[in-house]
Design an enzyme around this catalytic site. Structure first.
Site, PDB file in Angstrom:
ATOM      1  N   HIS A  17       0.835  -1.205   0.000  1.00 20.90           N
ATOM      2  CA  HIS A  17       0.000   0.000   0.000  1.00 20.90           C
ATOM      3  C   HIS A  17       0.872   1.259   0.000  1.00 20.90           C
ATOM      4  O   HIS A  17       1.891   1.313   0.698  1.00 20.90           O
ATOM      5  CB  HIS A  17      -0.868   0.066   1.264  1.00 20.90           C
ATOM      6  CG  HIS A  17      -2.058  -0.821   1.254  1.00 20.90           C
ATOM      7  ND1 HIS A  17      -1.965  -2.202   1.327  1.00 20.90           N
ATOM      8  CD2 HIS A  17      -3.394  -0.532   1.212  1.00 20.90           C
ATOM      9  CE1 HIS A  17      -3.194  -2.714   1.329  1.00 20.90           C
ATOM     10  NE2 HIS A  17      -4.075  -1.728   1.250  1.00 20.90           N
ATOM     11  N   ASN A  56       8.052  -4.059   3.541  1.00 13.87           N
ATOM     12  CA  ASN A  56       6.645  -3.672   3.670  1.00 13.87           C
ATOM     13  C   ASN A  56       6.123  -3.879   5.087  1.00 13.87           C
ATOM     14  O   ASN A  56       5.484  -3.001   5.658  1.00 13.87           O
ATOM     15  CB  ASN A  56       5.809  -4.487   2.669  1.00 13.87           C
ATOM     16  CG  ASN A  56       4.330  -4.160   2.727  1.00 13.87           C
ATOM     17  OD1 ASN A  56       3.935  -3.030   2.944  1.00 13.87           O
ATOM     18  ND2 ASN A  56       3.501  -5.180   2.540  1.00 13.87           N
TER      19      ASN A  56
END
Length: 338
Positions: free
Chosen positions: A207, A237
């Protein structure tokens, strides 16, 4: 007495391939060597001729000239008609992402660009898509709680912008994570990443506008569109980037006003991709934070690797110099993170 036939030695195929590679690459750069390596970013080294893609050895100015030449050839082709030219144009579309415009551009890309989500930008001054080179096939995409400047070339965002505040984050705290990833149907198919591109790739769907920042169930669902994702190293991440997102939320919760966050990828060095749609893997990711009330800005630029470390934040001027993104142009910036 029968004589045994002497076997001929097997052909040295690896030597032949090496010779061919050296010959073709030497031809590309011999004039650069003659003129004192004027167009190269560094003097020719024998090992570079074997290992480096030719374009990587060009200077920045020469690469820019090459990109301009390609764009000129593409625009020139639109002035001709005929069957033969159409065949060539179709082949170019397959070989060069973004060579042809989408059949049906998203509404937000043609009518007011970011008009529907201008409130996500500081002083409601959105990025100008028309200022981005068409080489990147830029599109403006608006969601309920963030805005995406998307690239049909890389099949990822270029920049994602979101406005954080204490009230928004308190709302977001009660929203359940959806985890329903999906391809964004607003994007023309030729410019779109799909779920299969990420499967078994070794990369997370990372994201840029964090799921934990979304203040409603609709915004949460929208944050799982692949237009909000980049191929991200899993450790990067889940640990490094996740901590950076959490630290930014903590700051926004105690800030006096709105905090604007710009997140995006950088592509340095040779291009690496995942999936059949050739989704570009970023070499680095950046996050720029702007405290509107305090007129302060700071940023992080982190390698997309498992061994990356969060370093001391850079000031806005250093960020612009590092990334060439003037994302706060015309806005007051008087300090950085203390």
């Amino acid at each position: 007495m029968a004589t045994r036939k002497k076997k001929s030695p097997p052909p040295v195929t690896w030597l032949r391939r090496l010779r061919q590679r050296l010959t073709s690459r030497m031809a590309c750069f011999v004039w650069g060597a003659i003129f004192g390596n004027a167009i190269l970013s560094q003097p020719i080294q024998p090992l570079n001729l074997i290992l480096e893609p030719p374009e990587n050895m060009l200077s920045a100015a020469s690469r820019q000239w090459l990109d301009t030449l390609r764009a000129g050839i593409r625009s020139l082709s639109t002035t001709f008609t005929g069957t033969a030219v159409q065949v060539l144009r179709e082949q170019a579309t397959e070989l060069i992402p973004g060579a042809a415009p989408p059949a049906t551009p998203p509404t937000t890309a043609t009518q007011g660009e970011f008009a529907a989500c201008a409130d996500q930008f500081p002083a409601q001054r959105p990025l100008q898509v028309s200022a981005i080179s068409m080489q990147w096939a830029p599109l403006a995409l608006c969601s309920d709680a963030f805005a995406v400047l998307y690239s049909g070339l890389t099949k990822t965002p270029m920049v994602v912008v979101e406005k954080l505040s204490r009230s928004r984050l308190l709302q977001a705290a009660g929203i359940a994570r959806s985890d329903q990833f999906y391809a964004d149907s607003r994007i023309p198919q030729a410019w779109r990443a799909t779920l299969s591109d990420y499967q078994s790739s070794g990369f997370d769907r990372g994201h840029l506008s964090a799921a934990a920042n979304q203040p409603s169930q609709a915004a949460m669902a929208q944050s799982f569109a692949l237009s909000n994702m980049v191929p991200q190293d899993p450790t990067h991440n889940r640990k490094l980037w996740s901590k950076l997102e959490a630290d930014t939320r903590k700051y926004a919760l105690r800030a006096a006003g709105n905090v604007y966050v710009f997140s995006g990828p950088l592509h340095e060095g040779s291009t690496q991709t995942v999936g059949s749609n050739a989704v570009w893997i970023p070499s680095h990711l950046f996050k720029l934070v702007y405290d509107e009330a305090g007129q302060r800005a700071w940023a992080y630029v982190l390698p997309n690797r498992a061994d990356a470390q969060i370093t001391r934040p850079m000031d806005y001027a250093s960020f612009v110099q590092r990334t060439r993104w003037s994302l706060l142009d015309g806005l007051p910036v008087t300090g950085s993170l203390r």
